[in-house]
Scaffold this motif. Structure first.
Motif, PDB file in Angstrom:
ATOM      1  N   CYS A  79      35.540  47.020  25.538  1.00 13.33           N
ATOM      2  CA  CYS A  79      34.506  46.038  25.226  1.00 13.33           C
ATOM      3  C   CYS A  79      33.170  46.463  25.821  1.00 13.33           C
ATOM      4  O   CYS A  79      32.656  45.838  26.742  1.00 13.33           O
ATOM      5  N   GLU A  82      29.521  43.262  22.446  1.00 13.86           N
ATOM      6  CA  GLU A  82      30.103  42.328  21.487  1.00 13.86           C
ATOM      7  C   GLU A  82      30.292  43.034  20.148  1.00 13.86           C
ATOM      8  O   GLU A  82      29.469  43.836  19.733  1.00 13.86           O
ATOM      9  N   CYS A  97      35.420  41.632  20.409  1.00 14.29           N
ATOM     10  CA  CYS A  97      35.013  41.320  21.778  1.00 14.29           C
ATOM     11  C   CYS A  97      33.876  40.302  21.735  1.00 14.29           C
ATOM     12  O   CYS A  97      32.840  40.552  21.117  1.00 14.29           O
ATOM     13  N   GLN A  98      34.097  39.187  22.393  1.00 11.67           N
ATOM     14  CA  GLN A  98      33.081  38.143  22.455  1.00 11.67           C
ATOM     15  C   GLN A  98      32.774  37.861  23.920  1.00 11.67           C
ATOM     16  O   GLN A  98      33.664  37.524  24.693  1.00 11.67           O
ATOM     17  N   TRP A 104      35.210  38.577  28.962  1.00 15.49           N
ATOM     18  CA  TRP A 104      35.308  38.827  27.527  1.00 15.49           C
ATOM     19  C   TRP A 104      36.425  37.966  26.944  1.00 15.49           C
ATOM     20  O   TRP A 104      37.480  37.825  27.551  1.00 15.49           O
TER      21      TRP A 104
END
Length: 132
Positions: A79, A82, A97-98, A104
């Motif tokens: 990650c 994002e 991936c946020q 994350w």
């Protein structure tokens, strides 16, 4: 309307307008899923998004996965920012991936059968340079 008229099926003129990636928060393929459920006597409520796993950006995974499954997602290695990322070369598996504060949220996903993940889309393997 299809059920009210006693019609045996339905048609979608432009299937590419369905949300294949689940980006809209209604799950994958909400249009086709709703049509299928209604025609088969199911509830037309849309599916829920996949469960999220939360991990710290600096953490690393120490658990080895069996050889028959995809490798575990390690947030620091996978990650960097994002977005969507493949789980391997020429793979149907991918993840999103946020960022969430200092962690994350990672959503594991996969392409429909016969397709692989390439540049933010599920495509046929013959159109992906990674699969040559």
């Amino acid at each position: 309307m299809i059920l009210d008229l006693g019609i045996a099926g339905g048609m979608v003129w432009s299937v590419e307008t369905d949300d294949f990636l689940g980006k809209c928060g209604l799950g994958k393929n909400p249009i086709l899923t709703t049509i299928y459920k209604v025609l088969n006597g199911g509830d037309p409520i849309l599916p829920t998004p996949p469960p999220a796993t939360t991990a710290s950006p600096g953490a690393s995974s120490s658990t080895a996965a069996p050889a028959t499954t995809a490798p575990p997602i390690g947030p620091s290695a996978h990650c960097p920012q994002e977005g969507y990322f493949p789980r391997g070369q020429c793979s149907a598996e991918y993840y999103y991936c946020q960022p969430y504060f200092y962690e994350w949220i990672i959503y594991s996903m996969s392409c429909p059968a016969g397709l692989v993940w390439h540049q933010d889309n599920c495509v046929y393997p013959s159109t992906s340079p990674e699969c040559y």
